[in-house]
Design a protein around this motif. Sequence first.
Motif, mmCIF file in Angstrom:
data_model
loop_
_atom_site.group_PDB
_atom_site.id
_atom_site.type_symbol
_atom_site.label_atom_id
_atom_site.label_comp_id
_atom_site.label_asym_id
_atom_site.label_seq_id
_atom_site.Cartn_x
_atom_site.Cartn_y
_atom_site.Cartn_z
ATOM 1 N N ARG A 1 81.805 48.616 41.251
ATOM 2 C CA ARG A 1 81.072 48.913 42.489
ATOM 3 C C ARG A 1 80.959 50.417 42.619
ATOM 4 N NH1 ARG A 1 82.550 49.438 48.234
ATOM 5 N NH2 ARG A 1 80.717 48.912 49.487
ATOM 6 N N LEU A 2 79.730 50.882 42.855
ATOM 7 C CA LEU A 2 79.453 52.306 42.954
ATOM 8 C C LEU A 2 78.876 52.626 44.321
ATOM 9 C CD1 LEU A 2 77.684 52.706 39.476
ATOM 10 C CD2 LEU A 2 80.073 53.195 40.013
ATOM 11 N N VAL A 3 79.405 53.655 44.955
ATOM 12 C CA VAL A 3 78.933 54.059 46.274
ATOM 13 C C VAL A 3 78.634 55.551 46.253
ATOM 14 C CG1 VAL A 3 79.442 54.196 48.726
ATOM 15 C CG2 VAL A 3 80.288 52.251 47.386
ATOM 16 N N GLU A 4 77.346 55.873 46.443
ATOM 17 C CA GLU A 4 76.929 57.277 46.453
ATOM 18 C C GLU A 4 76.999 57.846 47.865
ATOM 19 O OE1 GLU A 4 73.822 55.331 43.536
ATOM 20 O OE2 GLU A 4 74.712 54.840 45.484
ATOM 21 N N SER A 5 77.164 59.159 47.941
ATOM 22 C CA SER A 5 77.111 59.862 49.214
ATOM 23 C C SER A 5 76.703 61.305 48.951
ATOM 24 C CB SER A 5 78.462 59.804 49.925
ATOM 25 O OG SER A 5 79.460 60.421 49.141
ATOM 26 N N SER A 47 84.777 51.665 41.896
ATOM 27 C CA SER A 47 85.925 50.793 42.065
ATOM 28 C C SER A 47 85.687 49.495 41.319
ATOM 29 C CB SER A 47 86.172 50.496 43.548
ATOM 30 O OG SER A 47 85.056 49.832 44.119
ATOM 31 N N GLY A 48 86.760 48.795 41.015
ATOM 32 C CA GLY A 48 86.641 47.460 40.454
ATOM 33 C C GLY A 48 86.875 47.344 38.972
ATOM 34 N N SER A 49 86.960 48.469 38.264
ATOM 35 C CA SER A 49 87.189 48.377 36.828
ATOM 36 C C SER A 49 87.817 49.674 36.335
ATOM 37 C CB SER A 49 85.874 48.105 36.101
ATOM 38 O OG SER A 49 86.109 47.835 34.729
ATOM 39 N N ILE A 50 87.985 49.778 35.050
ATOM 40 C CA ILE A 50 88.626 50.958 34.490
ATOM 41 C C ILE A 50 87.589 52.071 34.374
ATOM 42 C CG2 ILE A 50 89.923 51.880 32.544
ATOM 43 C CD1 ILE A 50 90.803 48.997 31.958
ATOM 44 N N ARG A 59 70.524 74.083 36.519
ATOM 45 C CA ARG A 59 70.567 73.961 37.983
ATOM 46 C C ARG A 59 71.524 72.853 38.439
ATOM 47 N NH1 ARG A 59 66.206 72.349 40.720
ATOM 48 N NH2 ARG A 59 65.324 71.093 39.018
ATOM 49 N N PHE A 60 71.619 71.801 37.678
ATOM 50 C CA PHE A 60 72.463 70.661 38.027
ATOM 51 C C PHE A 60 73.702 70.647 37.127
ATOM 52 C CE2 PHE A 60 69.039 67.538 39.830
ATOM 53 C CZ PHE A 60 68.588 68.542 40.674
ATOM 54 N N THR A 61 74.822 70.236 37.707
ATOM 55 C CA THR A 61 76.054 70.093 36.947
ATOM 56 C C THR A 61 76.733 68.776 37.310
ATOM 57 O OG1 THR A 61 76.380 72.498 36.935
ATOM 58 C CG2 THR A 61 78.279 71.124 36.393
ATOM 59 N N VAL A 62 77.024 67.984 36.298
ATOM 60 C CA VAL A 62 77.729 66.723 36.509
ATOM 61 C C VAL A 62 79.198 66.911 36.118
ATOM 62 C CG1 VAL A 62 77.101 65.844 34.208
ATOM 63 C CG2 VAL A 62 77.727 64.239 36.046
ATOM 64 N N SER A 63 80.069 66.271 36.875
ATOM 65 C CA SER A 63 81.501 66.322 36.569
ATOM 66 C C SER A 63 82.132 65.005 36.996
ATOM 67 C CB SER A 63 82.170 67.502 37.272
ATOM 68 O OG SER A 63 82.043 67.398 38.681
ATOM 69 N N ARG A 64 83.323 64.752 36.487
ATOM 70 C CA ARG A 64 84.019 63.531 36.867
ATOM 71 C C ARG A 64 85.488 63.843 37.103
ATOM 72 N NH1 ARG A 64 82.869 59.422 32.235
ATOM 73 N NH2 ARG A 64 84.318 58.082 33.426
ATOM 74 N N ASP A 65 86.049 63.136 38.077
ATOM 75 C CA ASP A 65 87.466 63.230 38.379
ATOM 76 C C ASP A 65 88.035 61.834 38.133
ATOM 77 O OD1 ASP A 65 90.017 63.316 39.488
ATOM 78 O OD2 ASP A 65 89.410 64.658 41.106
ATOM 79 N N ASN A 66 88.638 61.645 36.986
ATOM 80 C CA ASN A 66 89.134 60.314 36.621
ATOM 81 C C ASN A 66 90.282 59.851 37.508
ATOM 82 O OD1 ASN A 66 87.246 60.045 34.531
ATOM 83 N ND2 ASN A 66 88.612 60.966 33.027
ATOM 84 N N ALA A 67 91.026 60.795 38.073
ATOM 85 C CA ALA A 67 92.119 60.424 38.967
ATOM 86 C C ALA A 67 91.591 59.835 40.272
ATOM 87 C CB ALA A 67 92.988 61.634 39.254
ATOM 88 N N LYS A 68 90.373 60.250 40.645
ATOM 89 C CA LYS A 68 89.773 59.765 41.895
ATOM 90 C C LYS A 68 88.675 58.737 41.649
ATOM 91 C CE LYS A 68 90.677 64.008 44.522
ATOM 92 N NZ LYS A 68 90.078 65.103 45.329
ATOM 93 N N ASN A 69 88.443 58.389 40.382
ATOM 94 C CA ASN A 69 87.365 57.434 40.050
ATOM 95 C C ASN A 69 86.037 57.873 40.657
ATOM 96 O OD1 ASN A 69 89.311 55.966 38.753
ATOM 97 N ND2 ASN A 69 89.160 54.160 40.047
#
Length: 115
Positions: free
Chosen positions: A3-7, A25-28, A66-76
Motif C-alpha cells: 500500500r502506497l500513500v503519497e503526500s 506498508s504491507g511488504s518488505i 531539478r528533481f532528486t529521488v531518495s529513499r529511507d528504508n528505515a521509514k519505508n
Amino acid sequence: QVRLVESGGGLVQPGGSLRLSCAASGSIFTRYVMGWYRQAPGKRRELVAAITTGGSTNYPDSVKGRFTVSRDNAKNTVYLQMNSLKPEDTAVYYCNAHYSVSDYWGQGTQVTVSS
C-alpha cells in the motif's frame, strides 16, 4: 501486496520547490524498486524518477538536475524533491513500487505550478 500513500503535493509558483513523500506498508520495502511517475491531462503517464534497492537513481532529461529521488528504508518511505519547478511540471504524481512482475501504485497527488 504493498500500500502506497503519497503526500506533499500542492500549488507552487514557477521556480519554487516541493517535496513529495510516499509511505509504503504491507511488504518488505527494501526489495522494491521505487519510482515516481506523473500524468498531465491528455498525456501519457511518464516516469520522472526511479531509485533501485541499492540506491541508484534514474531521471529523464526533462527533470534531470531539478528533481532528486531518495529513499529511507528505515521509514519505508521514498521522497521526490522537486526544485526549479516549471508550469509544464503540473500533473498528478504517482508513487510506484516494482518487484519482479508486480507493480503497485499510490492514489496520486496533484502538483500545480502556476503564478
